[in-house]
Design an enzyme around this catalytic site. Sequence first.
Site, mmCIF file in Angstrom:
data_model
loop_
_atom_site.group_PDB
_atom_site.id
_atom_site.type_symbol
_atom_site.label_atom_id
_atom_site.label_comp_id
_atom_site.label_asym_id
_atom_site.label_seq_id
_atom_site.Cartn_x
_atom_site.Cartn_y
_atom_site.Cartn_z
ATOM 1 N N TYR A 155 0.840 -1.142 -0.084
ATOM 2 C CA TYR A 155 -0.009 0.017 -0.056
ATOM 3 C C TYR A 155 0.925 1.253 0.031
ATOM 4 O O TYR A 155 0.736 2.274 -0.699
ATOM 5 C CB TYR A 155 -0.845 -0.069 1.382
ATOM 6 C CG TYR A 155 -1.735 0.974 1.588
ATOM 7 C CD1 TYR A 155 -2.806 1.476 0.756
ATOM 8 C CD2 TYR A 155 -1.417 2.052 2.574
ATOM 9 C CE1 TYR A 155 -3.553 2.632 0.851
ATOM 10 C CE2 TYR A 155 -2.157 3.298 2.937
ATOM 11 C CZ TYR A 155 -3.162 3.324 2.094
ATOM 12 O OH TYR A 155 -4.032 4.489 2.386
ATOM 13 N N ILE A 188 -7.159 7.404 9.988
ATOM 14 C CA ILE A 188 -8.250 8.182 10.108
ATOM 15 C C ILE A 188 -9.325 7.063 10.252
ATOM 16 O O ILE A 188 -9.257 6.040 9.647
ATOM 17 C CB ILE A 188 -8.551 8.927 8.704
ATOM 18 C CG1 ILE A 188 -7.441 9.581 8.357
ATOM 19 C CG2 ILE A 188 -9.976 9.621 8.962
ATOM 20 C CD1 ILE A 188 -6.988 10.854 9.337
HETATM 21 P P1 NDP Z 1 -13.009 4.133 2.341
HETATM 22 O O1 NDP Z 1 -12.652 2.735 2.053
HETATM 23 O O2 NDP Z 1 -13.689 4.397 3.604
HETATM 24 O O3 NDP Z 1 -13.720 4.940 0.920
HETATM 25 C C1 NDP Z 1 -13.042 4.514 -0.027
HETATM 26 C C2 NDP Z 1 -13.732 5.290 -1.101
HETATM 27 O O4 NDP Z 1 -13.028 4.949 -2.516
HETATM 28 C C3 NDP Z 1 -15.261 4.788 -1.437
HETATM 29 O O5 NDP Z 1 -15.863 6.064 -1.788
HETATM 30 C C4 NDP Z 1 -15.342 4.011 -2.638
HETATM 31 O O6 NDP Z 1 -16.417 4.141 -3.415
HETATM 32 C C5 NDP Z 1 -13.980 4.734 -3.339
HETATM 33 N N1 NDP Z 1 -13.510 3.515 -4.506
HETATM 34 C C6 NDP Z 1 -12.900 2.542 -4.186
HETATM 35 N N2 NDP Z 1 -12.325 1.814 -5.335
HETATM 36 C C7 NDP Z 1 -12.553 3.055 -6.474
HETATM 37 C C8 NDP Z 1 -12.454 2.816 -7.487
HETATM 38 N N3 NDP Z 1 -11.712 1.718 -8.346
HETATM 39 N N4 NDP Z 1 -12.726 3.783 -8.234
HETATM 40 C C9 NDP Z 1 -13.376 4.955 -7.767
HETATM 41 N N5 NDP Z 1 -13.741 5.022 -6.457
HETATM 42 C C10 NDP Z 1 -13.401 3.844 -5.904
HETATM 43 O O7 NDP Z 1 -11.572 4.779 2.333
HETATM 44 P P2 NDP Z 1 -10.949 6.260 3.135
HETATM 45 O O8 NDP Z 1 -12.000 7.175 3.351
HETATM 46 O O9 NDP Z 1 -10.355 5.662 4.423
HETATM 47 O O10 NDP Z 1 -9.763 6.592 2.069
HETATM 48 C C11 NDP Z 1 -10.041 7.680 1.327
HETATM 49 C C12 NDP Z 1 -8.477 7.810 0.903
HETATM 50 O O11 NDP Z 1 -7.556 8.371 1.940
HETATM 51 C C13 NDP Z 1 -7.998 6.666 0.094
HETATM 52 O O12 NDP Z 1 -7.195 6.993 -1.027
HETATM 53 C C14 NDP Z 1 -6.868 6.202 1.272
HETATM 54 O O13 NDP Z 1 -5.986 5.538 0.862
HETATM 55 C C15 NDP Z 1 -6.399 7.358 1.693
HETATM 56 N N6 NDP Z 1 -6.034 7.428 3.119
HETATM 57 C C16 NDP Z 1 -6.858 6.734 4.390
HETATM 58 C C17 NDP Z 1 -6.488 6.708 5.371
HETATM 59 C C18 NDP Z 1 -7.126 5.983 6.584
HETATM 60 O O14 NDP Z 1 -6.540 5.745 7.708
HETATM 61 N N7 NDP Z 1 -8.472 5.771 6.376
HETATM 62 C C19 NDP Z 1 -4.948 7.000 5.982
HETATM 63 C C20 NDP Z 1 -4.103 7.550 4.808
HETATM 64 C C21 NDP Z 1 -4.846 7.695 3.378
HETATM 65 P P3 NDP Z 1 -17.774 3.021 -2.894
HETATM 66 O O15 NDP Z 1 -18.391 3.628 -1.511
HETATM 67 O O16 NDP Z 1 -18.470 2.897 -4.078
HETATM 68 O O17 NDP Z 1 -16.908 1.729 -2.358
#
Ligand code: NDP
Length: 257
Positions: A155, A188
Site C-alpha cells: 500500500y 483516520i
Molecule cells: P473508504 O474505504 O472509507 O472509502 C473509499 C472510497 O473510494 C469509497 O468512496 C469507494 O467507493 C471509493 N473507491 C474504491 N475503489 C474505487 C475505484 N476503483 N474507483 C473509484 N472509487 C473507488 O476509504 P477512506 O475514506 O479511508 O480513504 C480515502 C482515501 O484516503 C484513500 O485514498 C486512502 O488510501 C486514503 N487514506 C486513508 C487513510 C485512513 O486511515 N483511512 C490514511 C491515509 C490515506 P464505494 O463507496 O462505491 O465503495
Amino acid sequence: MWANQVAVVTGGSRGIGRAIALLLASRGAAVCVTYTERADAAEYVATEIRASGGRVMVVCADVTDVASVQATIEQTETELGPVTILVNNAGVLYQATLDTVDCNKFDSMRRVNADGIVHTTRAVMASMRAGRYGRIINITSVAAIGSTLAGNAFYAATKAEALILTRRFAMELGSHGITVNAVAPGFIRTDMTRGRIHGQPWDSIEKHVRERTILGRIGEPDDVANAVAFLAAPEAGWLTAQMLVVDGGRMDYLGSG
Ligand code: NDP
C-alpha cells in the site's frame, strides 16, 4: 470566489471523500461525487448537500477505467460547468507482507491508488489549461513516507507513487495556472481502517496509533477535509508540488524510532 468552483471528488461516497465533498459544497463549490459500489452512500451525501442548498451530482465511475473517468468529467462539465477542483481521493487498501503478497492484488490496488490519478488528471487537464486555473489534490498517506503500521509495504508503495506523480504533475501543469498538491493523512477512522488493519482488533490498533501520536488521538475524516479545502481554495494559488501531512503528529516513522 468559491461560487464559481466545480469540484470532482473521487470516492466521495464514504469516509474521507464524503467529508471532503460536504466541506467543499459548504464553501460554495458545486460537487460531483463519484463511487463504484455504494450508490446508497453516494446518494446520501448528495441529499445532505442538496439539503444545505448546494449543487451536486452523483456518478458511478471506476478510476481504473479511462473511458468511465472521461465520461464522468464530460458529464460534470455539462451539468455543473468546467471542473476547477479535482480531489483524487478514491483508494483501496490491500494488506500483505513479503510472505503473503498476491501480486495480482497488489497490481489491482496500484491501478486504483496510482493509475487512477493519472486517468483523472488527464481527463481534467484540457479544460483546466483552457481556463488557466486548477486545483488538484491527491490523497496519499503517511505510509508513503515511512509510517510503520504492519502489513502496509505494498500500500505504501502505491501511495509513494501518488506522491511523486503529484510533484511531477505540478511541474507539468504549473505554467497553466494549475496547482497540484498532496495531502497525507495519518490514521483516520473510516470503513477502510474499521475493516481492521492487519487482522488486529480495532481497540488495539487505535491504542497503538494514539500512543504514537503527539495529539493523542486518531484522526477523523473532517481533519483531512480541512487540509484539502485549504489547498483547494482560490487563495492557495502560490502553493504547489507540496505534501501536507495531517497525522496529529505521528512519531513512528521508519528510521526515526
Ligand atoms: P473508504 O474505504 O472509507 O472509502 C473509499 C472510497 O473510494 C469509497 O468512496 C469507494 O467507493 C471509493 N473507491 C474504491 N475503489 C474505487 C475505484 N476503483 N474507483 C473509484 N472509487 C473507488 O476509504 P477512506 O475514506 O479511508 O480513504 C480515502 C482515501 O484516503 C484513500 O485514498 C486512502 O488510501 C486514503 N487514506 C486513508 C487513510 C485512513 O486511515 N483511512 C490514511 C491515509 C490515506 P464505494 O463507496 O462505491 O465503495
